[in-house]
Design an enzyme around this catalytic site. Structure first.
Site, short mmCIF file in Angstrom:
data_model
loop_
_atom_site.label_atom_id
_atom_site.label_comp_id
_atom_site.label_asym_id
_atom_site.label_seq_id
_atom_site.Cartn_x
_atom_site.Cartn_y
_atom_site.Cartn_z
N PRO A 2 1.62 -1.08 -2.92
CA PRO A 2 2.10 0.11 -2.27
C PRO A 2 1.30 0.50 -1.03
O PRO A 2 0.11 0.74 -1.09
CB PRO A 2 1.93 1.18 -3.34
CG PRO A 2 0.97 0.61 -4.34
CD PRO A 2 0.58 -0.75 -3.90
N GLU A 3 1.98 0.57 0.07
CA GLU A 3 1.41 1.13 1.29
C GLU A 3 2.20 2.40 1.59
O GLU A 3 2.99 2.83 0.75
CB GLU A 3 1.51 0.11 2.44
CG GLU A 3 0.81 -1.21 2.12
CD GLU A 3 0.89 -2.22 3.25
OE1 GLU A 3 0.94 -1.81 4.42
OE2 GLU A 3 0.89 -3.42 2.96
#
Length: 264
Positions: A2-3
């Site tokens: 996850p960014e």
DNA sequence: ATCGGTACCTGCACGC
DNA sequence: TGCGTGCAGGTACCGA
């Protein structure tokens, strides 16, 4: 996993828990608490109402009125899921007055913490890339003497950019990952900021990138991975010039780029 | 004070 | 089938 775009997508899909009350807390894996006492965390949370769910860079904060915050980070493989069955890697289960929230994380690089105050870890982060101005961004680049890719990954410089979106932004801006931040012209620096904004916005619109196991809180995958132009496309032809995408290590992270389109 | 390198953890794809 | 290797969206911490 996850960014910023993935965490943004998760945060949006978590909005149904706003206004819900925490009835019970089950902690199965204490590592995720980063040293905090599981019983104490449970005591702090039970009975609290979730008043807001907000993203800061790659962090998600659940506000508990004036009682404090649940500070969440998904690490590489963290998932927040509304309802559903607990699995092998489910570390925390919050039972709400309607439904439940599960924190899942196979690699356990994520964290689930309680903080009475606004957390220092979050306060120390750099600006949101979607909120800062290009001018300001360009000036900030100048004040560091490092490889531009390292700087993009540095969360105290800008918050939320990770390996995928650093590579994709540098490609769109035509900047080599090893370029030195202070050597970039103001124009190229502003161009990099525009590229970051474009890539992140496109990715949010697509619900993020699902490389292997990323899903939002409703279990939905993202679709931005099909729009990646360089990330994990080593050897494939560049979409602009056709020369093969190359890979090298920068700051110990795989960096994918086109040697012809991206200049130092 | 900033850095680059390493550690943390599990799972998967690959070659033999 | 099984084993070893390398790789993966993350950050924290160490010593230079």
């Amino acid at each position: 996993m996850p960014e910023l775009p993935e965490v943004e997508t998760v945060t949006r899909s978590l909005q149904p828990i706003v206004g819900r009350r925490i009835l019970a807390v089950e902690i199965r894996g204490a590592r995720i608490l980063r040293g905090a006492d599981p019983d104490r965390v449970a005591v702090e949370l039970v009975g609290r109402r979730i008043t807001q769910v907000k993203r800061y860079g790659k962090f998600i904060l659940l506000s508990l009125g004036r009682s404090g915050y649940v500070v969440l980070h998904l690490g590489m493989t963290g998932r927040l899921l509304l309802g559903g069955e607990a699995g092998k890697h489910t570390h925390v289960i919050l039972t709400l007055d309607k439904g439940s929230l599960l924190f899942d994380d196979s690699r356990q690089f994520g964290s689930f913490e309680f903080s009475r105050e606004f957390p220092a870890r979050v306060a120390k982060l750099g600006p949101e890339p979607l909120e800062i101005g290009s001018q300001e961004f360009a000036l900030a680049l100048k004040s560091h003497r490092v490889r531009v890719k390292s700087l993009l990954l540095n969360q105290s410089f800008v918050r939320g950019v990770g390996n995928i979106y650093a590579d994709e932004s540098l490609f769109r801006a035509g900047i080599h990952p090893l370029a030195l931040s202070h050597r970039l012209t103001a124009e190229r620096a502003r161009g990099l900021h525009r590229a970051i904004v474009d890539v992140l916005s496109d990715a949010i619109d697509a619900g993020g990138s699902s490389i292997s196991d990323y899903v939002d809180a409703e279990g939905r995958k993202g679709f931005f991975q099909v729009q990646h132009r360089v990330y994990q496309r080593t050897g494939e032809p560049c979409v602009v010039c056709g020369s093969p995408i190359r890979r090298l290590l920068v700051a110990q992270r795989s960096s994918h780029f086109c040697a012809r389109c991206q200049k130092r």
